[in-house]
Design an enzyme around this catalytic site. Structure first.
Site, PDB file in Angstrom:
ATOM      1  N   ASP A 147       7.920  -0.216   9.986  1.00  0.00           N
ATOM      2  CA  ASP A 147       6.889   0.198  10.939  1.00  0.00           C
ATOM      3  C   ASP A 147       5.634   0.666  10.227  1.00  0.00           C
ATOM      4  O   ASP A 147       5.623   0.941   9.033  1.00  0.00           O
ATOM      5  CB  ASP A 147       7.419   1.314  11.847  1.00  0.00           C
ATOM      6  CG  ASP A 147       7.837   2.527  11.045  1.00  0.00           C
ATOM      7  OD1 ASP A 147       8.324   2.333   9.913  1.00  0.00           O
ATOM      8  OD2 ASP A 147       7.672   3.642  11.520  1.00  0.00           O
ATOM      9  N   GLU A 148       4.573   0.732  10.988  1.00  0.00           N
ATOM     10  CA  GLU A 148       3.311   1.355  10.584  1.00  0.00           C
ATOM     11  C   GLU A 148       2.785   0.886   9.228  1.00  0.00           C
ATOM     12  O   GLU A 148       2.503   1.677   8.339  1.00  0.00           O
ATOM     13  CB  GLU A 148       3.470   2.886  10.598  1.00  0.00           C
ATOM     14  CG  GLU A 148       3.771   3.406  11.998  1.00  0.00           C
ATOM     15  CD  GLU A 148       3.866   4.926  12.062  1.00  0.00           C
ATOM     16  OE1 GLU A 148       3.308   5.476  13.015  1.00  0.00           O
ATOM     17  OE2 GLU A 148       4.484   5.536  11.183  1.00  0.00           O
TER      18      GLU A 148
END
EC number: 3.2.1.52
Lengths: 635, 629
Positions: A413-414
Site C-alpha cells: 500500500d501507499e
C-alpha cells in the site's frame, strides 16, 4: 437427569436454600432488632442531630447482593431481602441468555441448572482422531483449556459462603473425523458439535468436529459453559447443553502493527489468547514498516540489525515459533506481513556497504512529506535484483516459521510515485509498482516450493483500481480493502472477482480517534469507533447503513479484520484499546446475526469481557459496574 | 571453509573486544549469528559479511533539535564527543535547555556532563529545617530513593562510590498544604573533586519535595544490557522554580467503576512526577458509594458494589498521607444533591423516610443524565442528619485546613418535581414550583450543607474554609450572587471552551478552577459525540492569567474506565495539563517541539515507576527528536 435437575437445579439456588433459610431467619431477627433500636434511637434524637453514631448498631454489616431471575432478567436485591443467595454470574448463566460469545450459528439448547466442577477433575478422552499429530494437538489444547479454568478458579475470593456439595468429574470426549492437518487453513472446516450431559456423578462433554481447529472451538465453547461462582467459591458448569456451530466467515482477523511501536512477546501471546476466546482465527502481524524492522530472520539478519529500535526490541525466530505454536493450539494462523515495496526504512539501508547496491530509496529523506504519508520515508528499489533475492528468502523463512502456506500477505500500500520518479524517470511509477508486485509474486511462488499460495493478499491501493486491477490475476491475489466503507473500491474489487478481506478504515480501524501525533496534520483518522459501531457494520448486506450498496453475484468476501496500527499505542495500552471492541467484530464475523447491538448483545459481551479479564486481558469496561449489576437497567 | 571459520573467529574476538570497550545498550545478548556462512549462495547472491547482527545505536545531542539515533561508529579519538550517548535517557537529560525536566522550571542552567552515581551513596542532610518538618522530609527522601532505583528496574548494578550529598533547607515549620502554600524552590548541583553536592532550599516542605522531584529528573538510567544498569547524574545545575497556578488537580471518579487503592496510589505517583498537587476524589455518585463511613455504615452496605470494593477509613487515611508525602492534597467530593442514589436508598427501611428520591428509577431518561438516577431529598430533615454524620467522618479524616467539594452539578428538577413530598415541602415553604422555585430549593440545600460542613469542621478543631462546587444552573451569572457567597465557594467551571461563564464569574469576583470539558476531560472521545483530546490539544489550552483563577484540573470520569484501562487513559495526557498549570509556557520554546522530547522522557520515567502510559508517537520519533513534524 431428572434427579439432577431437581437437586441442583433451577437450580443452583436450591443448593443454597438450606443455608439461605437459616441466613434468612438470622437476618430477619437482626433486621427486626435493628429497626426497633433505630426507632428508639430516633425518638431520643428526635429534634436534634444524631450525635450517637449509627455505627454502633450496625457494625460488621457488609454489602451483599443476590440476583434473582425475574421475567428473564437478573435483578439485584440486597441478600437480606430474599431467601436465596445467588451470584451475578450464576444468575446470568441460568437466566434466559446463552452468555456465549460469539453466539453459535446452529441450534443451541442449554440447561438452566448447574453443578459444581473443579479444574483438576477434568479428563480427556480422544475417541477418534485422524492422526497422532491431531491427537497431540488435542491434548495440548486441552491443557490450555485446563489452564484457563485454573486461572478462573484462582480468582476465588477465600470467603466461601455457601456449600454446594461435591464437585462433579467432567469427561471430555473428542472425535475428529476429517483433516489430519492441524493448521488453520483457508478451507479448514471449523464447525463443531458439543453436547454436555450428566451421567451419575460425572458430566460428559462430547465434542465432534472435522478438524483440530473445529474441536478446539468446541473446547472454547465448553469453557464458556463453566464459570466461577464467587459465593460458592467454586466453578459451576451447566449440567446439560447441546450446541451446533460453524462460522459465517472463514477469515476472522486482527492486525497488530509491531513496527510503529514494539510489543513484547508476552503482549502478543495474551492477544492471541484473547482472540481464541472469541474464535478469531487470523493474527495478522504487520511486523515491519518504515519505522522499524524487529524481526530477526536467519536468512537476512541485517534487516533487524539495521532496522530494530534496539537490542530489546527484536523478535527472534525462537520467539516467533513460540507465538506460532501458541496460536496453532488456539486455532489461529499467524500471518506475518513484511510490507513492500513502500513502508520500508533503515532496515534496508545496508545494501551499498554489502555490495548489493541501493536496496531502498528515499530512506528517511527530508522533507518527508514530499515522499510518504508519515515520517520516516522509504521505498524498495524495484530495479535491484538483490531486492527480490532478499524477498524470496524472507518469504521462505516466514512460511517456514509460521507454517502458513495457503495465505500470504505482500503488503503493497501507499507507494509514493514521486519517490520512484526521482530515480526512474523513464518509466511510469505505476508500471514499476505493478512490475514489482508481479515479481514479488513470482519469488513468493519460488519461496513456497513453486506453488502460489491460494490467496495472496494486497492492501487496496491505486494498484487495485482500474486500469491496474485488471492486470492482476484474480486466481492468485486477494485484496484487503481498507478504504472507507462508502468508497467504490470495495465493490469494484469484488465485482472484478477478487477475494476480499474487509477492514474499512471508518469502522474497523482501532487506532482512529486519538488525534494527531504530529504538528502538521489535523488528525489521524477519526473518530473513535465504539464496539457497537464495529458490531453493527455489515458491509456485505444490501440494506446496511455504510454498506457497499447492492450485493453482487459471486462476491467472494472471505471475512474481515480489525486493524490496530500503533503510531499512538505501545505495550501497556494494547489490551484496553483492542478489547472488548475486537470481540464485537469476532461475533459479527462468526455469527453475523441480522440484529445490531441489542440488549442481549450487551449482556453477553459484558460476560465475555469478564472472561477476558480472567485470562489476564486488560479489557476496557462497557459501562459503569452498576449496569453490570443491573442487567437491562442501562439500556 | 576453514579459512572462513578462522576469519570469523578473529572477527568474533575483535567484536568481543569492541563490546568490552563500548558500552552497549540494554538487552545485549552475545549471540553471534553466523548462519549465512555455510549457505552456498552462488556468485551474485547476497553474501553478507559476518557481522554482529544486533541493533546498536548511539544518540547524538544536536543543538536546537534534540537527541538523534545514529550508527555506532568505531570509537576513535576524532568522534568521541561528549555529546554522544549510549543511552537515550541520558541524552535527553542533558540535551536542550531544560533537559529531561517535566514540568519545565522557570529557569534552569544544566551542565552537559554527567557522572555515575549510586543510590547507596546518596545522602540527604536536613541542613536547616525546623524539627516539625524532619519526619515528612525523611519520608519524601525515601520516595526519591525508591524512584531512582526504579529507573534501573529496582537494581542499580553499576557500583560507584561517588557520594551525592543533598542538603535540604526549609524555612517554614508548617505542614499545611493549601492554596497559600509556597511551593517555590531553588536547586543547585555542584561537582567537586570527589563528590556531588546538591543544595535545595525552599520555604516549605512541599517546595523541597518539588526540588527533590526535579533532582531525580537530573538523573537517568543507562542499561548496558538487560541486567546491567547504572545511573548518571548531571554534574552541574541551577534551577529556580515556582508554579504559575496554585491548584493543579486531577479528578478521579471511583463510583461509576471502582478503582482499587493500589491503582489510586499509582495515579498519585504519576501526579507527583508532574508536580500536580490536588487529587480530587469524586468518590461517590449515584452508581455506587464505596467510601466507608464509620458513623453511617449503610452507605457502603447499600452502595458498594461488593465487600471488596470499599475504601475503608484506614485506607483513606493512609492514602491521604501517601499523597501528602508527594506534595498532593486529597480533596474528597461527596457529590450532592444530585449524583446520589445507591448508598442512600435505605432510609425507609430504617424509619428515616426517603433520604433520596428517584433512586434507580425506570425509565430514567427524564429524571437524570445517566442511569441510575438519584437525588437527595431536601424535604427530609433526616437526610441532613445523615449527611452531617458523613461530613463529620470526613472532617475527622482530612488534614486541616480541610478542603471539601460538595459536588452540586446536574440537578434534575424533574426528579424533585416527581416527589410529592418535595413538592408539598416547597409549597409549605412558599416556594413556587417553577424553575426558580426549584433553584431556591437547590440553593437551600447547599446553604444547609455548607452550614453543616462548617459546624462539623469546627467541631473537630478546624476553621471555616472555602468549599468547591461544580458550575451549574445555580452558578449562572443571573443567579449565583443570590445563592452562593463568593467568600465561601470556589466555582469549578466545567463548561466547554465556548462558554463565557468562566470570564463572567471572574468579573463578578468569584474564585474559580477551570476544567473545560471539551479539552480537559479524559473520558471524551470514547462515547457519544465527544472528541478525544490528545496531549497536544490538552497542552495547547491556556487559562486566563487572573488571580481568581486558582488553577485547573483534568478529569477522569469512569463510566468507560476501570483499573484495567486507567493508566493509558490518564497518562501521559494529564502530564500535559500538569506542565500547563505549573509552567504555563508561552511563546518561544513553549510549543510542542520544545515539549515533546521532555514528554518522551517523562513517559519513560512513568513507565519506570510502574505506570502504563500511552505512546505519543512511533518510537522512531522518540529516537529522532524534531523529525516527526
Amino acid at each position: 437427569m431428572k434427579w439432577c435437575g431437581e437437586a441442583v437445579g433451577r437450580g443452583s439456588p436450591a443448593y443454597f436454600a438450606r443455608v439461605a433459610r437459616l441466613r434468612r431467619a438470622l437476618l430477619l431477627l437482626a433486621a427486626a432488632a435493628c429497626t426497633a433500636a433505630a426507632l428508639l434511637y430516633w425518638r431520643q434524637q428526635s429534634d436534634d442531630r444524631a450525635t450517637r453514631p449509627l455505627h454502633s448498631l450496625y457494625t460488621g454489616v457488609e454489602p451483599e447482593w443476590t440476583w434473582v431471575c425475574r421475567n428473564e432478567r437478573c435483578e439485584r436485591l440486597p441478600a437480606a431481602e430474599t431467601s436465596s443467595l445467588q451470584s451475578l454470574p450464576t444468575c446470568n448463566m441460568l437466566c434466559a441468555s446463552t452468555q456465549l460469545w460469539p453466539q453459535p450459528t446452529g441450534p443451541v439448547s442449554l440447561a438452566t441448572a448447574a453443578v459444581p466442577v473443579r479444574a483438576s477433575a477434568f479428563t480427556l478422552h480422544i475417541v477418534t482422531s485422524p492422526s497422532g499429530h491431531v491427537s497431540d494437538h488435542l491434548e495440548d489444547a486441552f491443557s490450555l483449556f485446563l489452564e484457563d479454568l485454573k486461572a478462573l478458579e484462582k480468582n476465588t475470593i477465600s470467603d466461601k459462603r455457601s456449600d454446594i456439595g461435591p464437585a462433579h468429574e467432567v469427561l471430555v470426549r473428542i472425535s475428529v473425523n476429517g483433516s489430519s492437518d492441524v493448521r488453520m487453513l483457508i478451507d479448514t472446516d471449523e464447525s463443531y458439535k458439543l453436547s454436555l450431559r450428566p451421567k451419575r456423578n460425572t458430566l460428559v462433554a462430547d465434542i465432534t468436529a472435522h478438524s483440530f481447529c473445529g474441536a478446539r472451538h468446541g473446547l472454547e465453547t465448553l469453557s464458556q459453559l463453566i464459570w466461577l461462582d464467587p459465593y460458592a467459591g467454586s466453578l459451576l458448569a451447566l449440567e446439560a447443553a447441546t450446541v451446533e456451530d460453524a462460522p459465517r466467515f472463514r477469515y476472522r482477523g486482527l492486525l497488530l502493527d509491531t513496527a510503529r511501536n514494539y510489543f513484547p512477546v508476552g503482549e502478543i501471546v495474551r492477544t492471541i489468547d484473547a482472540m481464541a476466546a472469541c474464535k478469531l482465527n487470523t493474527f495478522h502481524w504487520h511486523i515491519s514498516d518504515s519505522q522499524s524492522f524487529p524481526l530477526r530472520l536467519n536468512s537476512a539478519p541485517q534487516l533487524a540489525q539495521h532496522g530494530a529500535y534496539g537490542p530489546g526490541a527484536v523478535y527472534t525466530t525462537e520467539e516467533v515459533r513460540a507465538i506460532v505454536r501458541r496460536a496453532r493450539l488456539r486455532g489461529i494462523r499467524v500471518l506475518i506481513e513484511v510490507d513492500a515495496p513502500a513502508h520500508v526504512g533503515r532496515a534496508w539501508s545496508w545494501g551499498p556497504q554489502a555490495g548489493l547496491g541501493q536496496l531502498a530509496y528515499c530512506v528517511e529523506v527530508e522533507p518527508w512529506s514530499a515522499y510518504c504519508g508519515e515520517p520516516p520515508c522509504g521505498q524498495l528499489n524495484p530495479r535491484n535484483p538483490h531486492v527480490y533475492e532478499l524477498l524470496e528468502r524472507i518469504y521462505a523463512e516466514i512460511i517456514q516459521l509460521t507454517g502458513v502456506d495457503d495465505i500470504f500477505h505482500l503488503g503493497g500500500d501507499e507507494v509514493s510515485e514521486r519517490c520512484w520518479s526521482q530515480y526512474f524517470n523513464d518509466t511510469d511509477p505505476m508500471d514499476l509498482w505493478l512490475d514489482f508486485t508481479q515479481r514479488a509474486m513470482h519469488v513468493l511462488e519460488r519461496a513456497n516450493g513453486g506453488k502460489a499460495p491460494e490467496m495472496t493478499l494486497l492492501w487496496s491501493s491505486r494498484l487495485t483500481r482500474s486500469p491496474y486491477l485488471e492486470r492482476l490475476d484474480t486466481k492468485k491475489f486477494g485484496i484487503q480493502v481498507w478504504g472507507a466503507s462508502r468508497w467504490p473500491e470495495s465493490r469494484a474489487v469484488l465485482d472484478a472477482g477478487f477475494r476480499s478481506v474487509i477492514s474499512h478504515v471508518d469502522v474497523w480501524y482501532l487506532d482512529c480517534g486519538f488525534g494527531s501525533w504530529r504538528d502538521s496534520s489535523d488528525g489521524h483518522c477519526g473518530p473513535y469507533r465504539s464496539w457497537q459501531q464495529i458490531y453493527e457494520h455489515r458491509p456485505w448486506v444490501d440494506e446496511s447503513v455504510g454498506g457497499m450498496g447492492q450485493v453482487g453475484d459471486g462476491w467472494r468476501v472471505e471475512g474481515g479484520e480489525a486493524c490496530q496500527w500503533s503510531e499512538q499505542l505501545a505495550a501497556g495500552g494494547l489490551d484496553a484499546r483492542v478489547w472488548p471492541r475486537t470481540a464485537a467484530l469476532a461475533e459479527r464475523l462468526w455469527s453475523d446475526r441480522a440484529e445490531g447491538a441489542a440488549a442481549d448483545v450487551y449482556l453477553r459481551l459484558d460476560t465475555q469481557r469478564a472472561r477476558l479479564m480472567a485470562r489476564g486481558v486488560r479489557a476496557a469496561p462497557l459501562w459503569p459496574r452498576w449496569c453490570t449489576h443491573n442487567p437491562h437497567a442501562c439500556l | 571453509m576453514v579459512i572462513v571459520v578462522i576469519g570469523s573467529v578473529n572477527l568474533l574476538k575483535f567484536l568481543f573486544h569492541e563490546i568490552l570497550q563500548v558500552r552497549m545498550d540494554w538487552h545485549w545478548t552475545l549471540i553471534v549469528v553466523l548462519v549465512q556462512l555455510a549457505q552456498g549462495n552462488g556468485g551474485n547472491g547476497v553474501d553478507p559479511t559476518p557481522d554482529l547482527y544486533e541493533p546498536s545505536w548511539v544518540y547524538k545531542c544536536e543543538p536546537e533539535e534534540g537527541c538523534h539515533r545514529s550508527e555506532r561508529t568505531k570509537p576513535t579519538a576524532a568522534n568521541s564527543s561528549f555529546m554522544v550517548f549510549d543511552s537515550l535517557d541520558v541524552c535527553r537529560t542533558v540535551c536542550g535547555h531544560f533537559g529531561g525536566l517535566w514540568p519545565r522550571p522557570v529557569t534552569a542552567v544544566l551542565s552537559t556532563q554527567t557522572v555515575k552515581m549510586h543510590p547507596n551513596f546518596l545522602r540527604f542532610t536536613l541542613l536547616d529545617a525546623p524539627v516539625e518538618t524532619s519526619e515528612i522530609l525523611v519520608e519524601m527522601t525515601h520516595v526519591i530513593t525508591a524512584n531512582l532505583l526504579a529507573e534501573c528496574n529496582g537494581n542499580v548494578t553499576e557500583m560507584v562510590a561517588t557520594p551525592v550529598i543533598v542538603n535540604i533547607a526549609v524555612k517554614s515549620p508548617s505542614l499545611e498544604l493549601t492554596w497559600d502554600t509556597d511551593e517555590q524552590y531553588l536547586l543547585d548541583v555542584e561537582n567537586t573533586v570527589d563528590n556531588i553536592v546538591v543544595h535545595i532550599s525552599a520555604e516549605t516542605v512541599y517546595g523541597a519535595r518539588h526540588a527533590l522531584e526535579s533532582f531525580t529528573q537530573l538523573i537517568a538510567p543507562e542499561f548496558s544490557n538487560q541486567y546491567q544498569c547504572g545511573l548518571r547524574i548531571v554534574t552541574g545545575a541551577k534551577i529556580r522554580d515556582r508554579p504559575v497556578y496554585k491548584h493543579r488537580g486531577l479528578v478521579l471518579d471511583t463510583s461509576r467503576n471502582f478503582i482499587p487503592m493500589v491503582d489510586i496510589k499509582r495515579t498519585i505517583d504519576g501526579m507527583a512526577a508532574t508536580k500536580m498537587n490536588v487529587f480530587h476524589w469524586h468518590v461517590t455518585d449515584s452508581q455506587s458509594f464505596p467510601l466507608e463511613s464509620r458513623r453511617v455504615p449503610q452507605f457502603t452496605k447499600y452502595g458498594a458494589y461488593s465487600a471488596n470494593e470499599i475504601y475503608s477509613t484506614e485506607e483513606v487515611r493512609e492514602s491521604i498521607r501517601y499523597a501528602q508525602i508527594r506534595g498532593i492534597r486529597v480533596v474528597i467530593e461527596i457529590d450532592s444533591p444530585a449524583h446520589a442514589g445507591n448508598g442512600w436508598q435505605w432510609g425507609k427501611e430504617y424509619g428515616f423516610g426517603d433520604l433520596a428520591v428517584c433512586v434507580n428509577a425506570r425509565p430514567w431518561r427524564h429524571l437524570c443524565i445517566e442511569p441510575p438516577c438519584g437525588q437527595l431529598n431536601p424535604a427530609n430533615p433526616a437526610m441532613y442528619r445523615v449527611l452531617r454524620d458523613l461530613y463529620r467522618d470526613i472532617a475527622e479524616l482530612v488534614p486541616k485546613p480541610a478542603l471539601f467539594h460538595v459536588g452540586g452539578d446536574e440537578v434534575y428538577l424533574g426528579c424533585w418535581n416527581s416527589s410529592e413530598e418535595i413538592v408539598s415541602y416547597m409549597k409549605n415553604k412558599g416556594f413556587d414550583t417553577d424553575i426558580e422555585g426549584f433553584i431556591r430549593l437547590w440553593a437551600e440545600f447547599h446553604a444547609k450543607a455548607l452550614q453543616i460542613w462548617d459546624e462539623e469542621t469546627m467541631a473537630v478543631g478546624g476553621q471555616q474554609q472555602h468549599v468547591l462546587i461544580w458550575s451549574s444552573e445555580l452558578t449562572q451569572p443571573n443567579r449565583i450572587e443570590n445563592y452562593l457567597d463568593k467568600n465561601r465557594y470556589v466555582i469549578e467551571v466545567w463548561e466547554p471552551l465556548s462558554s463565557p461563564l468562566l470570564i463572567q464569574l471572574l468579573r463578578m469576583g468569584y474564585k474559580t478552577i477551570s476544567i473545560p470539558k471539551d479539552i480537559w476531560y479524559l473520558d471524551h472521545g470514547f462515547w457519544g459525540k465527544t472528541k478525544y483530546s490528545n496531549w497536544r490539544r490538552m497542552y495547547e489550552h491556556v487559562l486566563p492569567r487572573d488571580p481568581n483563577v486558582l488553577g485547573g484540573e483534568v478529569a477522569m470520569w469512569s463510566e468507560y474506565v476501570d483499573a484495567q484501562a486507567l493508566d493509558t487513559r490518564v497518562w501521559p495526557r494529564a502530564a500535559a495539563v500538569g506542565e500547563r498549570l505549573w509552567s504555563d509556557p508561552r511563546g518561544g520554546g513553549g510549543g510542542f517541539a520544545g515539549a515533546e522530547p521532555r514528554l518522551q522522557r517523562l513517559r519513560a520515567r512513568l513507565r519506570a515507576r510502574g505506570l502504563r502510559p500511552d505512546a505519543v508517537s512511533p518510537e522512531w520519533c522518540a529516537q529522532h527528536d524534531a523529525r516527526c513534524y
